[in-house]
Design a protein around this motif. Structure first.
Motif, mmCIF file in Angstrom:
data_model
loop_
_atom_site.group_PDB
_atom_site.id
_atom_site.type_symbol
_atom_site.label_atom_id
_atom_site.label_comp_id
_atom_site.label_asym_id
_atom_site.label_seq_id
_atom_site.Cartn_x
_atom_site.Cartn_y
_atom_site.Cartn_z
ATOM 1 N N GLY A 1 -7.080 4.016 1.621
ATOM 2 C CA GLY A 1 -6.547 2.756 1.967
ATOM 3 C C GLY A 1 -7.310 1.807 2.866
ATOM 4 O O GLY A 1 -7.410 0.629 2.651
ATOM 5 N N LYS B 1 -4.726 3.340 -7.556
ATOM 6 C CA LYS B 1 -3.686 3.934 -7.966
ATOM 7 C C LYS B 1 -3.816 4.651 -9.316
ATOM 8 O O LYS B 1 -3.651 5.915 -9.665
ATOM 9 C CB LYS B 1 -2.356 3.235 -7.739
ATOM 10 C CG LYS B 1 -1.106 4.217 -8.264
ATOM 11 C CD LYS B 1 -0.897 5.435 -7.498
ATOM 12 C CE LYS B 1 0.229 6.427 -7.832
ATOM 13 N NZ LYS B 1 0.603 7.549 -7.039
ATOM 14 N N SER C 1 1.244 3.280 -3.570
ATOM 15 C CA SER C 1 0.411 4.498 -3.578
ATOM 16 C C SER C 1 1.578 5.619 -3.690
ATOM 17 O O SER C 1 1.174 6.594 -4.458
ATOM 18 C CB SER C 1 -0.242 4.714 -2.388
ATOM 19 O OG SER C 1 0.648 4.764 -1.299
ATOM 20 N N ILE D 1 -4.866 -2.487 -5.293
ATOM 21 C CA ILE D 1 -4.070 -1.446 -4.965
ATOM 22 C C ILE D 1 -3.861 -0.624 -6.347
ATOM 23 O O ILE D 1 -3.855 0.558 -6.372
ATOM 24 C CB ILE D 1 -2.839 -1.480 -3.993
ATOM 25 C CG1 ILE D 1 -3.319 -2.360 -2.767
ATOM 26 C CG2 ILE D 1 -2.122 -0.148 -3.851
ATOM 27 C CD1 ILE D 1 -1.902 -2.689 -1.924
ATOM 28 N N HIS E 1 -4.730 -8.444 -3.070
ATOM 29 C CA HIS E 1 -4.532 -7.018 -2.590
ATOM 30 C C HIS E 1 -3.755 -6.134 -3.590
ATOM 31 O O HIS E 1 -3.945 -4.955 -3.836
ATOM 32 C CB HIS E 1 -3.616 -7.073 -1.441
ATOM 33 C CG HIS E 1 -2.207 -7.354 -1.169
ATOM 34 N ND1 HIS E 1 -1.784 -8.597 -1.242
ATOM 35 C CD2 HIS E 1 -1.246 -6.528 -1.490
ATOM 36 C CE1 HIS E 1 -0.584 -8.592 -1.371
ATOM 37 N NE2 HIS E 1 -0.169 -7.139 -1.343
ATOM 38 N N ILE F 1 -9.560 0.108 -0.004
ATOM 39 C CA ILE F 1 -8.850 -0.909 -0.558
ATOM 40 C C ILE F 1 -8.949 -2.218 0.339
ATOM 41 O O ILE F 1 -9.089 -3.326 -0.071
ATOM 42 C CB ILE F 1 -7.251 -0.482 -0.869
ATOM 43 C CG1 ILE F 1 -7.170 0.724 -1.805
ATOM 44 C CG2 ILE F 1 -6.386 -1.649 -1.496
ATOM 45 C CD1 ILE F 1 -5.915 1.146 -2.185
ATOM 46 N N CYS F 2 -8.766 -1.876 1.571
ATOM 47 C CA CYS F 2 -8.744 -2.986 2.537
ATOM 48 C C CYS F 2 -9.934 -3.645 2.847
ATOM 49 O O CYS F 2 -10.292 -4.845 2.530
ATOM 50 C CB CYS F 2 -8.493 -2.483 4.148
ATOM 51 S SG CYS F 2 -8.330 -3.594 5.251
ATOM 52 N N LEU G 1 0.957 -1.297 0.091
ATOM 53 C CA LEU G 1 -0.068 -0.076 -0.112
ATOM 54 C C LEU G 1 0.817 1.263 0.048
ATOM 55 O O LEU G 1 0.487 2.422 -0.881
ATOM 56 C CB LEU G 1 -0.763 -0.108 1.335
ATOM 57 C CG LEU G 1 -1.922 1.013 1.483
ATOM 58 C CD1 LEU G 1 -2.960 1.130 0.193
ATOM 59 C CD2 LEU G 1 -2.679 1.227 2.741
#
Length: 338
Positions: free
Chosen positions: A304, A290, A27, A286, A282, A307-308, A23
């Motif tokens: 974040g 982005k 990012s 991500i 994951h 995304i989680c 992450l």
């Protein structure tokens, strides 16, 4: 051997550690870089290999046939892996700068699917027109470890054959441990080939430590507490004064001993094992966030968290609709409950 352990928790912790590191890295947002000082993807990956060495040795020792062992290993890894490769290939045409026709007939698309399905991710990590302006165009940079994991699975029967011939498992595993570290040091420091250094031989030291601790588990348990204290102290020292030959052993001892010294986490995985799903999904999630510049447009912590949420959702889907259908021990539980 004690059956109760906290391996489910530890695996999830290491998967989440890798998630947070990626992450921050993908990012490229300044406010998220602190995560790299709290978590280490490198240590987490190595800890995974230690756990694999311990549990896969245990699994093979309990199987009655090579065929049964290989089928069980394939069922655990392949279904969700094949799904994530094919699913991301199909869905990501939506973020490609090519048209759908150009994307799906592009030779790069077919190369991506072909190489990734045989675990050779480094041969074609990117899809055409996808993530070209991100930190990396790689669709799923987390998948590289799975070819090493598969290599370990295939190596186990050969090692057990040698164990039967030599009658001394410990000596052979120590030799493998030392050769693995020498290989890594030679290719990374002398020849400056870090990509080759990180292939299977370079990480065999962590896998062999896991196996070594499994075969000597009664001795380890006998000196459980002093070994745990010693492992913690040596591991902390290794973080500041790294020693290539001591680090795998200190990490291995720490991980395995923690698994049997956290009794309040012994039932952590009773509702399912979502680690694998988090690990394999994951990275592309991500990358998509982005790609759309969401880290720059909105609060990075909120992004974040989103995304989680999506990653956990995909992990739950992967577990309940793909993985569990192929795992005999969970299918047997379901049948018993009916």
């Amino acid at each position: 051997m004690i059956e109760k352990n906290a391996f489910d928790f530890l695996r999830l912790f290491f998967a989440v550690s890798i998630f947070f590191c990626h992450l921050a890295e993908l990012s490229m947002h300044e406010e998220l870089q602190f995560l790299l000082s709290l978590f280490s993807a490198s240590i987490a990956v190595k800890a995974f290999f230690v756990i694999s060495g311990f549990l896969i040795a245990k699994s093979y020792a309990k199987n009655t046939s090579l065929k049964q062992y290989l089928i069980k290993r394939a069922k655990r890894i392949l279904p969700a892996y094949v799904f994530v490769v094919l699913f991301t290939t199909v869905v990501l045409f939506l973020v490609s700068n090519l048209s759908a026709v150009q994307y799906f007939i592009n030779p790069i698309t077919f190369r991506y699917v072909g190489w990734n399905l045989v675990f050779m991710n480094f041969m074609q990590p990117c899809l055409p027109g996808v993530f070209e302006y991100n930190f990396t165009c790689a669709v799923n940079g987390a998948l590289w470890t799975l070819k090493i994991e598969e290599g370990f699975y295939l190596l186990i029967p050969f090692l057990f054959y040698l164990f039967d011939k030599m009658k001394n498992k410990t000596v052979l595993l120590i030799v493998l441990y030392c050769c693995s570290i020498a290989y890594f040091q030679l290719l990374s420091n002398y020849y400056q080939l870090p990509v080759l250094a990180k292939q299977l031989p370079g990480y065999l030291s962590y896998f062999s430590v896991g196996m070594l601790l499994y075969f000597n588990f009664q001795t380890v348990q006998k000196f459980n507490k002093p070994l745990l204290v010693g492992a913690i102290l040596v591991f902390i020292i290794m973080l500041y004064q790294y020693n290539a030959y001591l680090f795998p052993l200190s990490l291995g001892l720490l991980v395995i001993l923690l698994a049997y010294n956290l009794p309040f986490l012994n039932n952590f995985g009773k509702y399912g094992d979502f680690t694998y799903g988090i690990y394999i999904f994951h990275f592309p999630i991500i990358q998509v966030f982005k790609h759309f510049g969401l880290f720059e447009q909105y609060n990075p912590f909120l992004v974040g968290a989103m995304i989680c949420f999506v990653t956990v959702g995909m992990a739950l889907f992967s577990w309940f609709f793909i993985e569990v259908k192929f795992l005999d021990r969970y299918k047997n539980k379901a049948i018993a409950c009916k």
